[in-house]
Design an enzyme around this catalytic site. Structure first.
Site, PDB file in Angstrom:
ATOM      1  N   PRO A   1       0.770  -1.247   0.000  1.00 38.65           N
ATOM      2  CA  PRO A   1       0.000   0.000   0.000  1.00 38.65           C
ATOM      3  C   PRO A   1       0.797   1.290   0.000  1.00 38.65           C
ATOM      4  O   PRO A   1       1.305   1.719   1.023  1.00 38.65           O
ATOM      5  CB  PRO A   1      -0.830  -0.094   1.280  1.00 38.65           C
ATOM      6  N   GLU A   2       0.895   1.908  -1.144  1.00 37.66           N
ATOM      7  CA  GLU A   2       1.312   3.306  -1.233  1.00 37.66           C
ATOM      8  C   GLU A   2       0.073   4.058  -1.701  1.00 37.66           C
ATOM      9  O   GLU A   2      -1.010   3.491  -1.763  1.00 37.66           O
ATOM     10  CB  GLU A   2       2.474   3.469  -2.223  1.00 37.66           C
TER      11      GLU A   2
ATOM     12  N   LYS B   1      -1.094   7.927   2.410  1.00 38.01           N
ATOM     13  CA  LYS B   1      -1.360   6.500   2.600  1.00 38.01           C
ATOM     14  C   LYS B   1      -2.404   6.251   3.693  1.00 38.01           C
ATOM     15  O   LYS B   1      -2.593   5.116   4.122  1.00 38.01           O
ATOM     16  CB  LYS B   1      -0.060   5.773   2.965  1.00 38.01           C
TER      17      LYS B   1
ATOM     18  N   ARG C   1       1.620  -8.658   8.221  1.00 42.78           N
ATOM     19  CA  ARG C   1       2.815  -8.276   8.983  1.00 42.78           C
ATOM     20  C   ARG C   1       2.554  -7.346  10.159  1.00 42.78           C
ATOM     21  O   ARG C   1       3.496  -7.018  10.898  1.00 42.78           O
ATOM     22  CB  ARG C   1       3.838  -7.637   8.035  1.00 42.78           C
TER      23      ARG C   1
ATOM     24  N   ARG D   1      15.772  22.767   0.834  1.00 45.73           N
ATOM     25  CA  ARG D   1      16.048  21.426   1.367  1.00 45.73           C
ATOM     26  C   ARG D   1      17.374  20.902   0.833  1.00 45.73           C
ATOM     27  O   ARG D   1      17.850  21.320  -0.206  1.00 45.73           O
ATOM     28  CB  ARG D   1      14.916  20.480   0.983  1.00 45.73           C
TER      29      ARG D   1
ATOM     30  N   ARG E   1      16.430   2.068   2.018  1.00 44.19           N
ATOM     31  CA  ARG E   1      15.561   1.179   1.252  1.00 44.19           C
ATOM     32  C   ARG E   1      16.237   0.742  -0.043  1.00 44.19           C
ATOM     33  O   ARG E   1      16.952   1.524  -0.689  1.00 44.19           O
ATOM     34  CB  ARG E   1      14.247   1.894   0.889  1.00 44.19           C
TER      35      ARG E   1
END
Length: 260
Positions: A2-3, A58, A110, A151, A250
């Site tokens: 799920p994104e 999300k 999970r 940023r 990731r």
DNA sequence: TTCCATGTTCCGCA
DNA sequence: TTGCGGAACATGGA
């Protein structure tokens, strides 16, 4: 899975099956999934009906009257609506039972997801300091430029951070940068105006297209990077080599030839 | 048996 | 304040 695109589909699924019928009972099969006390969840929804659903990033919210149900799907969350009890999914953690006997199960193998209660979406977004939703109508290019301005760090990290932009995860960030031809580790403060625009266009395109073909039950196009998440695979766009690395903790895939 | 997984949070350090 | 690496959480599949 799920994104943002997946949660958008869950949102539509909830709207199609879970609204406008009284919740007769809530069955909590595993309390570890709860973000509130069991009693508080039941008090918030039993005897009520969900009247609308909203999504931000999300996160999914269902209006239960005086408060809202909040769902986050972690890494493996999903929703299943069914009539026959024997159809209960294997990893159902919370089951909402309606008056007519039908059920809506929150399933999460999970257990990284959350089933909670919040006063409302706006309060939740403020409390968790979530950034804007990238497919909302207000997310225009100038907004994105403002977000990027000032940023530092890797562009992948920026896109992954929910407090900056809410909804993108590992898969779609890689897909976006692949489409924009930007290396995932490129420094945000070194991006040109044209590159920032390419990323903005990539975000919108990838997410909206993903929702469109997933809602039709289709798979990702072969031209997409996600179909080639394997070290050494061939880039379907330029014939370059797909490389694997780690960014923002990731596993990250990118084309070593056209992502600069 | 070992490694990996579309997520989030917390901690220490620069 | 911002950014980042690492660990932790829980579970099943390759």
């Amino acid at each position: 899975m799920p994104e943002l695109p997946e949660v958008e589909l869950y949102c539509r699924y909830f709207a199609e099956h879970g609204l406008h019928q009284r919740v007769a009972a809530v069955h909590v099969l595993d309390e570890r999934i709860l973000g509130v006390r069991n009693a508080a969840l039941k008090k918030a929804v039993v005897g009520r009906e969900f009247t609308q659903v909203r999504r931000h990033g999300k996160h999914l919210f269902a209006d239960a009257g005086s408060s809202w149900l909040h769902l986050h799907f972690g890494m493996s969350g999903d929703l299943f609506y069914y009539d026959n009890d024997s159809a209960q999914p294997r990893f159902a953690r919370v089951v909402f039972e309606f008056d007519n006997g039908s059920r809506l199960a929150y399933d999460d193998m999970r257990l990284f997801g959350v089933v909670g209660v919040t006063p409302g979406p706006d309060a939740f977004l403020a409390e968790h300091r979530l950034g804007p939703d990238p497919i909302s109508s207000g997310f225009r290019l100038p907004v994105f430029r403002t977000i990027v301005h000032g940023r530092r760090g890797a562009v992948k990290s920026l896109l992954m951070t929910q407090e900056i932009i809410a909804g993108m995860g590992n898969l779609y960030v890689d897909e976006t940068l692949y489409r924009a031809s930007i290396h995932p580790r490129r420094a945000v403060d070194a991006l040109s105006d044209a590159e920032v625009e390419a990323i903005y266009t990539g975000i919108r395109g990838v997410l909206k297209e993903a929702i469109a073909f997933k809602s039709r039950g289709g798979d990702y196009p072969v031209k997409w990077l996600t179909q080639h998440r394997e070290e050494g695979d061939r880039c379907p766009r330029c014939g370059g080599t797909i490389q694997r690395t780690v960014v923002f903790g990731r596993t990250t895939y990118f084309c070593a030839k056209h992502q600069v």
